[in-house]
Design a protein around this motif. Structure first.
Motif, PDB file in Angstrom:
ATOM      1  N   PRO A  44       0.800  -1.231   0.000  1.00 23.96           N
ATOM      2  CA  PRO A  44       0.000   0.000   0.000  1.00 23.96           C
ATOM      3  C   PRO A  44       0.830   1.277   0.000  1.00 23.96           C
ATOM      4  O   PRO A  44       0.445   2.260  -0.642  1.00 23.96           O
ATOM      5  CB  PRO A  44      -0.839  -0.115   1.276  1.00 23.96           C
ATOM      6  CG  PRO A  44      -0.146  -1.137   2.113  1.00 23.96           C
ATOM      7  CD  PRO A  44       0.502  -2.085   1.161  1.00 23.96           C
ATOM      8  N   ALA A  45       1.962   1.285   0.699  1.00 25.78           N
ATOM      9  CA  ALA A  45       2.789   2.499   0.730  1.00 25.78           C
ATOM     10  C   ALA A  45       3.301   2.828  -0.663  1.00 25.78           C
ATOM     11  O   ALA A  45       3.319   3.995  -1.076  1.00 25.78           O
ATOM     12  CB  ALA A  45       3.955   2.314   1.700  1.00 25.78           C
ATOM     13  N   ILE A  48       0.324   4.100  -2.783  1.00 25.37           N
ATOM     14  CA  ILE A  48      -0.047   5.477  -2.419  1.00 25.37           C
ATOM     15  C   ILE A  48       0.941   6.468  -3.016  1.00 25.37           C
ATOM     16  O   ILE A  48       0.555   7.494  -3.597  1.00 25.37           O
ATOM     17  CB  ILE A  48      -0.116   5.631  -0.888  1.00 25.37           C
ATOM     18  CG1 ILE A  48      -1.300   4.832  -0.322  1.00 25.37           C
ATOM     19  CG2 ILE A  48      -0.250   7.101  -0.503  1.00 25.37           C
ATOM     20  CD1 ILE A  48      -1.309   4.743   1.181  1.00 25.37           C
ATOM     21  N   TYR A  94      -1.422   4.026   8.503  1.00 27.51           N
ATOM     22  CA  TYR A  94      -2.508   4.390   7.606  1.00 27.51           C
ATOM     23  C   TYR A  94      -3.728   4.916   8.367  1.00 27.51           C
ATOM     24  O   TYR A  94      -4.605   5.525   7.769  1.00 27.51           O
ATOM     25  CB  TYR A  94      -2.891   3.188   6.742  1.00 27.51           C
ATOM     26  CG  TYR A  94      -1.698   2.649   5.990  1.00 27.51           C
ATOM     27  CD1 TYR A  94      -1.179   3.344   4.907  1.00 27.51           C
ATOM     28  CD2 TYR A  94      -1.065   1.482   6.395  1.00 27.51           C
ATOM     29  CE1 TYR A  94      -0.071   2.877   4.232  1.00 27.51           C
ATOM     30  CE2 TYR A  94       0.049   1.009   5.724  1.00 27.51           C
ATOM     31  CZ  TYR A  94       0.540   1.713   4.641  1.00 27.51           C
ATOM     32  OH  TYR A  94       1.644   1.257   3.983  1.00 27.51           O
ATOM     33  N   LEU A 121      -5.421   9.289   1.189  1.00 21.61           N
ATOM     34  CA  LEU A 121      -5.246   8.546   2.441  1.00 21.61           C
ATOM     35  C   LEU A 121      -6.566   8.221   3.140  1.00 21.61           C
ATOM     36  O   LEU A 121      -6.621   7.262   3.910  1.00 21.61           O
ATOM     37  CB  LEU A 121      -4.350   9.341   3.386  1.00 21.61           C
ATOM     38  CG  LEU A 121      -2.878   9.434   2.994  1.00 21.61           C
ATOM     39  CD1 LEU A 121      -2.165  10.459   3.856  1.00 21.61           C
ATOM     40  CD2 LEU A 121      -2.196   8.077   3.114  1.00 21.61           C
ATOM     41  N   THR A 124      -7.798   4.690   2.424  1.00 22.57           N
ATOM     42  CA  THR A 124      -6.891   3.701   3.010  1.00 22.57           C
ATOM     43  C   THR A 124      -7.035   3.635   4.527  1.00 22.57           C
ATOM     44  O   THR A 124      -6.757   2.595   5.129  1.00 22.57           O
ATOM     45  CB  THR A 124      -5.430   4.014   2.639  1.00 22.57           C
ATOM     46  OG1 THR A 124      -5.047   5.279   3.199  1.00 22.57           O
ATOM     47  CG2 THR A 124      -5.248   4.073   1.138  1.00 22.57           C
ATOM     48  N   MET A 125      -7.475   4.754   5.144  1.00 22.56           N
ATOM     49  CA  MET A 125      -7.680   4.761   6.590  1.00 22.56           C
ATOM     50  C   MET A 125      -8.749   3.749   6.988  1.00 22.56           C
ATOM     51  O   MET A 125      -8.679   3.134   8.052  1.00 22.56           O
ATOM     52  CB  MET A 125      -8.075   6.166   7.048  1.00 22.56           C
ATOM     53  CG  MET A 125      -8.361   6.293   8.534  1.00 22.56           C
ATOM     54  SD  MET A 125      -8.732   7.999   9.010  1.00 22.56           S
ATOM     55  CE  MET A 125     -10.214   8.316   8.047  1.00 22.56           C
ATOM     56  N   ALA A 128      -7.148   0.412   7.473  1.00 20.27           N
ATOM     57  CA  ALA A 128      -5.865   0.525   8.166  1.00 20.27           C
ATOM     58  C   ALA A 128      -5.420  -0.783   8.798  1.00 20.27           C
ATOM     59  O   ALA A 128      -4.230  -1.088   8.871  1.00 20.27           O
ATOM     60  CB  ALA A 128      -5.934   1.618   9.233  1.00 20.27           C
ATOM     61  N   PHE A 131      -3.904  -3.006   6.094  1.00 19.37           N
ATOM     62  CA  PHE A 131      -2.657  -2.530   5.508  1.00 19.37           C
ATOM     63  C   PHE A 131      -1.584  -2.502   6.590  1.00 19.37           C
ATOM     64  O   PHE A 131      -1.713  -1.814   7.593  1.00 19.37           O
ATOM     65  CB  PHE A 131      -2.836  -1.121   4.925  1.00 19.37           C
ATOM     66  CG  PHE A 131      -3.739  -1.078   3.738  1.00 19.37           C
ATOM     67  CD1 PHE A 131      -4.027  -2.225   3.024  1.00 19.37           C
ATOM     68  CD2 PHE A 131      -4.303   0.116   3.333  1.00 19.37           C
ATOM     69  CE1 PHE A 131      -4.855  -2.191   1.919  1.00 19.37           C
ATOM     70  CE2 PHE A 131      -5.146   0.170   2.232  1.00 19.37           C
ATOM     71  CZ  PHE A 131      -5.411  -0.997   1.531  1.00 19.37           C
ATOM     72  N   SER A 133       2.470  -1.696   7.315  1.00 20.83           N
ATOM     73  CA  SER A 133       3.629  -1.059   6.701  1.00 20.83           C
ATOM     74  C   SER A 133       4.774  -2.029   6.487  1.00 20.83           C
ATOM     75  O   SER A 133       5.620  -1.827   5.630  1.00 20.83           O
ATOM     76  CB  SER A 133       4.102   0.121   7.566  1.00 20.83           C
ATOM     77  OG  SER A 133       4.487  -0.316   8.845  1.00 20.83           O
ATOM     78  N   SER A 136       5.052  -3.386   3.071  1.00 21.68           N
ATOM     79  CA  SER A 136       5.515  -2.475   2.042  1.00 21.68           C
ATOM     80  C   SER A 136       7.025  -2.490   1.909  1.00 21.68           C
ATOM     81  O   SER A 136       7.562  -1.984   0.929  1.00 21.68           O
ATOM     82  CB  SER A 136       5.042  -1.043   2.354  1.00 21.68           C
ATOM     83  OG  SER A 136       3.642  -0.997   2.368  1.00 21.68           O
TER      84      SER A 136
END
Length: 245
Positions: A44-45, A48, A94, A121, A124-125, A128, A131, A133, A136
């Motif tokens: 996702p990072a 985005i 996120y 964002l 995507t929140m 969260a 997702f 990090s 990523s």
């Protein structure tokens, strides 16, 4: 009062549409990774960051290479710091980052870039907790950190004090490496409340101030709130647990 122009609303809506695309692509990617062995997990990072780069290019209103050298230096240093912080934020990244971008929109003179990133964002929140990090990788997290750092520096170049205020608006996401040394707050509600409290403190003290000293004091005030919470909130939690037994 915060003035929201029609242009900013359109840019945020454009970002929302782009963010929905990011979510849809991430969900499709996740389904493929479950069906096919060896397929990489969704990133996702990275999605985005790429969406932001492509979207700003299509907008043709956010130039990339007209910054002063001192701004580029601040952006690089901020990217390095945020990369470490974002990497340790896991699913919190996120959830908390949209609140930070909302605060940044209210303090920087140029709102196009943060408005568009905020719009991306928000969808995507809502996902969260799906997702993470860590999925990523370091490159993805560093790329997203670089985007956030650039948005802060580029959008605040018309009023340098707002760059400091924007860093304060990052709240827990800017102080997480330091907070992890002191303690780890695991409650999602405590984390969200402290994050919003730190952002609110910065905005109340120095939202649109042109004075660098006031901006720095506001940022340190928000940091002080986070440090005090990191020292005392876990103790309160432990006391409540003991009393409930």
């Amino acid at each position: 009062m915060i003035e929201i122009s029609e242009k900013l609303v359109l840019i945020i809506l454009y970002g929302l549409i782009s963010g929905i695309g990011v979510v849809g692509l991430s969900v499709a990617w996740r389904l493929l990774s479950r069906r096919r062995k060896g397929w990489p997990a969704p990133q996702p990072a990275v999605l985005i960051a790429l969406t932001f780069l492509v979207g700003t290019a299509l907008l043709r209103q956010v130039p990339w290479f007209d910054q002063d050298w001192w701004l580029l230096g601040i952006a690089v240093l901020l990217t390095v710091w945020l990369s470490a912080s974002f990497a340790s934020a896991t699913g919190w990244l996120y959830l908390l980052l949209p609140f930070s971008m909302a605060g940044i929109i209210t303090t920087v003179p140029d709102t196009e870039a943060p408005g568009y990133l905020f719009g991306i964002l928000v969808p995507t929140m809502m996902f969260a907790w799906r997702f993470r990090s860590e999925s990523s990788g370091r490159i993805g997290v560093a790329t997203l950190a670089g985007i956030v750092a650039w948005v802060i520096c580029y959008s605040g170049q018309g009023r340098p004090a707002s760059i400091v205020v924007s860093i304060g608006c990052l709240g827990i996401l800017a102080a997480l490496p330091l907070l992890n040394v002191l303690t780890r707050i695991t409650s999602k509600w405590v984390m969200l409340i402290l994050h919003c409290l730190s952002i609110g403190t910065v905005l109340v003290l120095a939202r649109t101030t042109p004075h660098m000293t006031r901006a720095i004091l506001a940022a340190f005030a928000a940091l002080g709130i986070l440090i005090c919470a990191a020292l005392f909130v876990p103790q309160i939690t432990k006391s409540q647990i003991r009393n409930s037994k």
